[in-house]
Design an enzyme around this catalytic site. Structure first.
Site, PDB file in Angstrom:
ATOM      1  N   GLY A  87      26.127 -19.235  23.325  1.00  0.00           N
ATOM      2  CA  GLY A  87      26.593 -19.613  23.031  1.00  0.00           C
ATOM      3  C   GLY A  87      28.582 -20.242  22.317  1.00  0.00           C
ATOM      4  O   GLY A  87      28.636 -20.410  21.594  1.00  0.00           O
ATOM      5  N   ALA A  88      29.038 -20.124  23.548  1.00  0.00           N
ATOM      6  CA  ALA A  88      30.255 -20.163  23.079  1.00  0.00           C
ATOM      7  C   ALA A  88      30.502 -22.350  23.983  1.00  0.00           C
ATOM      8  O   ALA A  88      32.232 -21.942  23.581  1.00  0.00           O
ATOM      9  CB  ALA A  88      30.672 -19.769  23.775  1.00  0.00           C
ATOM     10  N   ASN A  89      30.045 -22.563  23.459  1.00  0.00           N
ATOM     11  CA  ASN A  89      30.244 -24.421  23.981  1.00  0.00           C
ATOM     12  C   ASN A  89      30.673 -24.644  23.034  1.00  0.00           C
ATOM     13  O   ASN A  89      31.419 -26.223  22.836  1.00  0.00           O
ATOM     14  CB  ASN A  89      28.832 -24.924  24.372  1.00  0.00           C
ATOM     15  CG  ASN A  89      27.918 -24.686  23.913  1.00  0.00           C
ATOM     16  OD1 ASN A  89      27.072 -24.373  23.593  1.00  0.00           O
ATOM     17  ND2 ASN A  89      27.189 -25.677  23.554  1.00  0.00           N
ATOM     18  N   GLY A  91      31.049 -24.947  18.062  1.00  0.00           N
ATOM     19  CA  GLY A  91      31.280 -23.783  16.489  1.00  0.00           C
ATOM     20  C   GLY A  91      31.992 -22.422  16.682  1.00  0.00           C
ATOM     21  O   GLY A  91      33.170 -22.495  17.842  1.00  0.00           O
ATOM     22  N   SER A 224      23.425 -12.927   9.994  1.00  0.00           N
ATOM     23  CA  SER A 224      23.786 -13.405   8.553  1.00  0.00           C
ATOM     24  C   SER A 224      23.448 -13.004   7.807  1.00  0.00           C
ATOM     25  O   SER A 224      22.778 -11.609   8.056  1.00  0.00           O
ATOM     26  CB  SER A 224      23.079 -14.696   9.623  1.00  0.00           C
ATOM     27  OG  SER A 224      23.067 -15.563   8.328  1.00  0.00           O
ATOM     28  N   TYR A 268      13.648 -17.981  11.263  1.00  0.00           N
ATOM     29  CA  TYR A 268      15.582 -17.739  10.912  1.00  0.00           C
ATOM     30  C   TYR A 268      16.086 -16.107  10.628  1.00  0.00           C
ATOM     31  O   TYR A 268      16.784 -15.662  10.840  1.00  0.00           O
ATOM     32  CB  TYR A 268      15.917 -19.002  10.321  1.00  0.00           C
ATOM     33  CG  TYR A 268      17.552 -18.893  10.282  1.00  0.00           C
ATOM     34  CD1 TYR A 268      18.660 -18.350  11.979  1.00  0.00           C
ATOM     35  CD2 TYR A 268      18.305 -18.285   9.374  1.00  0.00           C
ATOM     36  CE1 TYR A 268      19.667 -18.168  11.731  1.00  0.00           C
ATOM     37  CE2 TYR A 268      20.166 -18.043   9.574  1.00  0.00           C
ATOM     38  CZ  TYR A 268      20.567 -18.199  11.089  1.00  0.00           C
ATOM     39  OH  TYR A 268      22.065 -17.312  11.373  1.00  0.00           O
TER      40      TYR A 268
END
Length: 394
Positions: A87-89, A91, A224, A268
């Site tokens: 998920g490094a593309n 944020g 989270s 979630y």
């Protein structure tokens, strides 16, 4: 997403920041207080405001507070690492990858498509050229779609013979809270659990043999506080619980881990509880191999074009503005700094099984917190691991 009445969003924007500050806090506001006031602003107009799942309560058991300046201070002096970040593309993932590249670490950006990965790697290289703190850093992109176990396996096969010191399981998604459609991965898993937990679980399993070769191996998980029903976001709406994992035990067609009816908000929260249970179980199982495992939260970053992209746009925009105005929001810069710290800072050498969250909210500090009671339940941790192995056939 279910449409949000315009007047409810206007009400959110009109709530003065001062009204959201409880007395006795000298200008600071806790996330629980903000949630309650924001919810009331919508409910007074008859609008059922389901708040996005990214909020936390200041917990009583706090230690090792780390300010933002300290988070990045040691990145360039720590031993250079070979790092993989999912998920490094965008944020937090992209912000952290930029900092690590500029500090001389070698980063592989694992993203849903090769095009996104290549663009993100180019952004990291450009950032490092302008802000380099140590030479030798590099960024490269690779496709790793966590909604496809075949893609996860292909990615792992492509890097398993390369050095690896830190594996960062950062990617995540949350569907809009008005959604009734159950989105599924290529293998038929409910997508939130499939991406946030099962895809990452398989990736960690496949790369553990490579990771364990490093003398300073780390597994880092972006989690989270909503995994905890006593937190300021965890107690809004449906609360996280895996129950007896009856849904997951029934096979890949489950909609909820506990076997209940589909609820995207709870899905979630449950995925983040899975992350925490996985972290604790992995910390025990991988200790003999010298791998440390920790989890962290980047805090509340209500970016309507980022993690909140699947929420109602009008609500997400209003919520983002309000949380910034009352001082409980964090930024991608802070979240990226926290990710980089967890990944490479020497202060975490030898630390395992720890949960880091922001404290106080919105003040750009990271601290060790106590996980929820369910996240600390040994039988739940072990059962989740067992069922996850069966589902991904690791």
């Amino acid at each position: 997403d279910a449409p949000m009445p315009r007047m409810a969003a206007v009400a959110l924007l009109l709530v003065p920041a001062a009204a959201l500050r409880p007395s006795g806090l000298r200008g600071q506001v806790g996330r629980r207080a903000a949630i309650g006031q924001l919810g009331a602003a919508g409910l007074c107009l008859g609008s059922p405001l389901a708040l996005p799942p990214a909020l936390a309560l200041d917990q009583s058991e706090i230690s090792s507070v780390v300010p933002m300046a300290t988070l990045v201070a040691g990145l360039a002096s720590a031993p250079a690492r070979d790092v993989v970040i999912t998920g490094a593309n965008s944020g937090v993932g992209l912000a952290g990858a930029k900092l690590l590249t500029a500090a001389g670490h070698r980063v592989v950006l694992a993203c849903r498509t090769q095009a996104k990965a290549d663009a993100a790697a180019a952004a990291c290289e450009e950032y490092a050229r302008a802000n380099g703190r140590r030479g030798g850093g590099s960024a490269s992109g690779a496709e790793c779609d966590l909604a496809s176990l075949a893609s996860v396996r292909a990615f792992a096969a492509g890097i398993k013979d390369r050095p690896l010191d830190s594996l960062v399981l950062n990617a995540g998604l949350a569907h809009g809270q008005g959604e009734s459609i159950v989105y599924r991965t290529a293998e038929g898993f409910e997508e939130t659990i499939g991406v946030n937990h099962l895809g990452h679980f398989l990736l960690a399993q496949l790369l553990t043999p490579t990771l364990s070769k490093s003398p300073r191996a780390r597994l880092v998980i972006t989690a989270s506080p909503v995994h905890d029903p006593s937190s300021g976001g965890g107690d809004v709406g449906a609360r996280a619980t895996l129950g007896d994992l009856a849904g997951m035990a029934a096979g890949p067609g489950f909609s909820m881990v506990d076997g209940g009816p589909y609820d995207p908000d709870k899905a979630y929260k449950d995925s983040k509880l899975c992350n925490m249970c996985f972290m604790a179980e992995a910390a025990r199982r991988l200790a003999p191999e010298g791998v440390t495992v920790n989890a962290f939260s980047p805090g509340l970053i209500a970016d309507p074009n980022g993690f909140f992209r699947n929420q109602n746009k009008l609500f997400a925009t209003a919520f983002n503005l309000i949380t910034q105005a009352v001082g409980v929001a964090e930024s991608n810069d802070f979240g990226g700094s926290a990710l980089a710290y967890m990944t490479a800072d020497a202060a975490l050498d030898g630390i395992s099984g720890a949960w880091y969250d922001t404290y106080p909210p919105g003040k750009h500090q990271l601290a060790v917190h106590s996980a929820s009671s369910e996240a600390r339940r040994l039988e739940t941790q072990a059962r989740l691991w067992e069922l996850s192995e069966k589902l991904v056939q690791a």
